[in-house]
Each structure stands twice: as C-alpha cells, then as structure tokens.
Design an enzyme around this catalytic site. Structure first.
Site, mmCIF file in Angstrom:
data_model
loop_
_atom_site.group_PDB
_atom_site.id
_atom_site.type_symbol
_atom_site.label_atom_id
_atom_site.label_comp_id
_atom_site.label_asym_id
_atom_site.label_seq_id
_atom_site.Cartn_x
_atom_site.Cartn_y
_atom_site.Cartn_z
ATOM 1 N N ARG A 224 45.221 42.975 47.321
ATOM 2 C CA ARG A 224 45.884 41.392 47.431
ATOM 3 C C ARG A 224 46.238 41.550 48.781
ATOM 4 O O ARG A 224 46.764 42.283 49.352
ATOM 5 C CB ARG A 224 47.155 41.960 46.050
ATOM 6 C CG ARG A 224 46.248 41.877 45.185
ATOM 7 C CD ARG A 224 46.079 40.193 44.295
ATOM 8 N NE ARG A 224 45.703 40.353 42.809
ATOM 9 C CZ ARG A 224 44.155 40.298 42.241
ATOM 10 N NH1 ARG A 224 43.836 40.193 43.552
ATOM 11 N NH2 ARG A 224 43.889 40.990 41.459
ATOM 12 N N HIS A 272 37.991 35.337 48.913
ATOM 13 C CA HIS A 272 38.909 35.451 47.710
ATOM 14 C C HIS A 272 37.693 36.231 46.242
ATOM 15 O O HIS A 272 37.183 34.954 45.615
ATOM 16 C CB HIS A 272 39.384 35.660 47.148
ATOM 17 C CG HIS A 272 40.656 36.267 45.901
ATOM 18 N ND1 HIS A 272 41.887 36.509 45.691
ATOM 19 C CD2 HIS A 272 39.853 37.580 44.989
ATOM 20 C CE1 HIS A 272 42.061 37.418 44.729
ATOM 21 N NE2 HIS A 272 40.802 37.920 43.966
HETATM 22 C C1 GLV Z 1 40.424 39.684 41.417
HETATM 23 O O1 GLV Z 1 41.517 39.016 42.387
HETATM 24 C C2 GLV Z 1 40.483 40.549 40.067
HETATM 25 O O2 GLV Z 1 41.703 40.932 39.619
HETATM 26 O O3 GLV Z 1 39.612 40.152 39.194
#
Ligand code: GLV
Length: 309
Positions: A224, A272
């Site tokens: 994160r 991401h």
């Molecule tokens: C993606 O970031 C997840 O938490 O699956």
C-alpha cells in the site's frame, strides 16, 4: 436475502456476470440502486463511501473485493457483529509473484542502468551479478508474502523474510518483530514490501528503515502507498543511498500529475496492477460464503478486525 455490490470505483458488471453464471438464484443488486437496504445481508465491497454500512440494518457479512481490507476497516460504521472476509486466491498470489520476480530480475540484471546507457548510446558492460549474490528481503510473510519469497528462492535469489511473529520457512531465513528488523534490513539488497497496512505498518518504509538497507539497495512496494514515506524515499534516491525503486502503490491513486515520482530516473512505476482480482476466479468463494451464511456455517477467509488483516 440480498447480496449488494458497493463498488463506486469498479465496474460491477463482470462481478455480477461471474456470480450469476454459477449462482443464478442469488438476489444480486448494485449500490446505490439496491432497493430496500433492510433486505441486504451480504455486501461485496471496494472503496465504499465511508459510513455507508449504517444504512444496512440487517447486514451480516462484508466481503472485500480484494485481498487488502485496510480501507474497509477504517470505516467506523461496520457493526461489531458483522463478519468481514477477504479474497484469498491463487491467481492473485501468482500474479504478485510474477510482478515481484520481474521487478527483482529487472534490477538484478541492471536493465534500468542499461536503459540509461542506451539513451546515451553508451556501450558499457557492467559488472555482472549472480542472483545468489543478491539477497531479497520480503517484508510481510502472510499467504502472499510467503509464496512470493518461495518463488524468488526457486529462481535463485537468496531470500530472507520479516514478519511480526516468528515463522519457519524452508530456505528462507525469517526475522521477526521489531527487535530483528535492523538485521533483516541490513541483509536486504532488494526490499519487497507485502505487508498489510495497519497503524503499526503505516510509514514503515522511512528514512530510518530504508537507511538501514545496504548502500545501493532497491525497493519494491506492492503493498500500500501508505507504507512508504515518499519524501524519505526521494531523499535516499537523491543522495545515492538507494539505487532505485519499483512502485505499484501510492499514497494518492491515481498518482497526481505533478508528483515527482513520474519523472524520477530511478523510479519505475505501475498503476496498482501488480495483482488484480479476477471476478471469475473469486466468484466461487463469494458464492460459497453466501451459502455458508445462509446455512449458518463459519465463513471462508475471515479477517481478524482487531489485527487489521
Ligand atoms: C489490491 O490491492 C488488493 O488488496 O486486492
């Protein structure tokens, strides 16, 4: 019993289709048009508006659409008795392994430096490194972290790991807890962060911890954005303590247009995508949990709300 999808930032259609294909009997709705919210007992959630759960008086289960539940658990409107579950999926795990392996090999075989040389038309072989001379430190040895550590080891990297509690892992030296963090960091030529985001792990990648990596170390963050103190990373790249970083997650996503990471020569970034939940792959576990709720049986992949993962 109604299953409502609350996912303002994701297209609900592929999720609806995947669930309907294997469980046509499930009464599926999509927030905000999910009818009488008193009928909803199960929600499938991503980036929900904070406080929304107060509108669901009979809610029993909240299922995260992803592996991470940090954003979800910040929502103070989740009643005590509601069970939170998350996705545990072999595809998520193997995608994460692919991504980290690609980033580690890319760094290990010095592709970024050769890229810079190419732009300068410079033909300059660099001293080669064998993978077993590169120790990769995996921070976070949950289900995904352990699989990633194992995968890196299979390819030939030396691997160490760090987790909150001691764990035994074949061929991976495991360091545990705050007392062993410094030893773990000083061994890690490549640091991979796969920790859950909790108040204890927020900003764990900072000038102090990253400064304990060996000079020339490389950082890969696939967990994160809030794990990383961004200004600290920039300072350590600019003073040449760190060789570079590969980042898939950011404090603010999408990454703002004027953010310095975009154009930093030592940063590789992706939007991401390291590991994305495939609705078709996870629909069976969603439906299984829905059935278990109906039958009053314990659910799969529950989250410990106190621990935060
Ligand atoms: C993606 O970031 C997840 O938490 O699956």
């Amino acid at each position: 019993m109604v299953l409502s999808l609350i996912c303002p930032t994701k297209d609900p259609q592929p999720w609806m289709a995947a669930i309907q294909a294997i469980a046509p009997d499930v009464d599926l709705r999509v927030w905000p048009d999910d009818g009488d919210r008193a009928d909803v007992t199960f929600t499938l959630v991503w980036a929900q508006p904070q406080g929304i759960f107060a509108q669901y008086p009979n809610l029993q289960v909240i299922s995260s659409m992803g592996a991470g539940v940090d954003n979800l658990l910040q929502d103070t409107s989740i009643p005590e008795q509601v069970t939170v579950v998350r996705m545990v999926d072999p595809r998520l795990v193997s995608q994460m392994g692919d991504y980290v392996l690609a980033a580690a090999l890319n760094h290990g075989r010095q592709f970024s430096r050769y890229g810079q040389q190419q732009r300068q038309r410079q033909w300059q072989p660099l001293a080669p490194l064998n993978l077993d001379q590169i120790t990769v430190g995996v921070m976070g040895l949950g289900q995904i972290g352990q699989a990633v550590a194992q995968r890196l080891g299979q390819v030939g990297f030396s691997v160490v790991g760090w987790s909150r509690r001691a764990k035994a892992m074949a061929k991976v030296q495991v360091f545990a807890g705050p007392q062993q963090l410094a030893d773990f960091l000083s061994a890690s030529k490549i640091l991979v962060c796969i920790l859950p985001l909790t108040p204890e792990t927020e900003n764990i990648l900072n000038v102090e911890t990253l400064g304990q990596l060996p000079p020339g170390a490389y950082v890969i963050n696939v967990a994160r954005g809030h794990h990383l103190a961004e200004a600290d990373l920039l300072a350590l790249l600019d003073n040449h303590h760190l060789a570079g970083a590969c980042l898939d997650v950011f404090r603010q996503e999408p990454l703002p247009q004027d953010h310095p990471f975009w154009s930093h020569p030592k940063i590789t970034l992706t939007p991401h995508i390291a590991s994305l939940t495939d609705p078709v792959s996870v629909a069976p576990q969603i439906v299984e949990n829905y059935r278990r709720l109906t039958a009053g049986r314990p659910l799969l992949n529950p989250v410990d709300r106190r621990q935060g993962y």
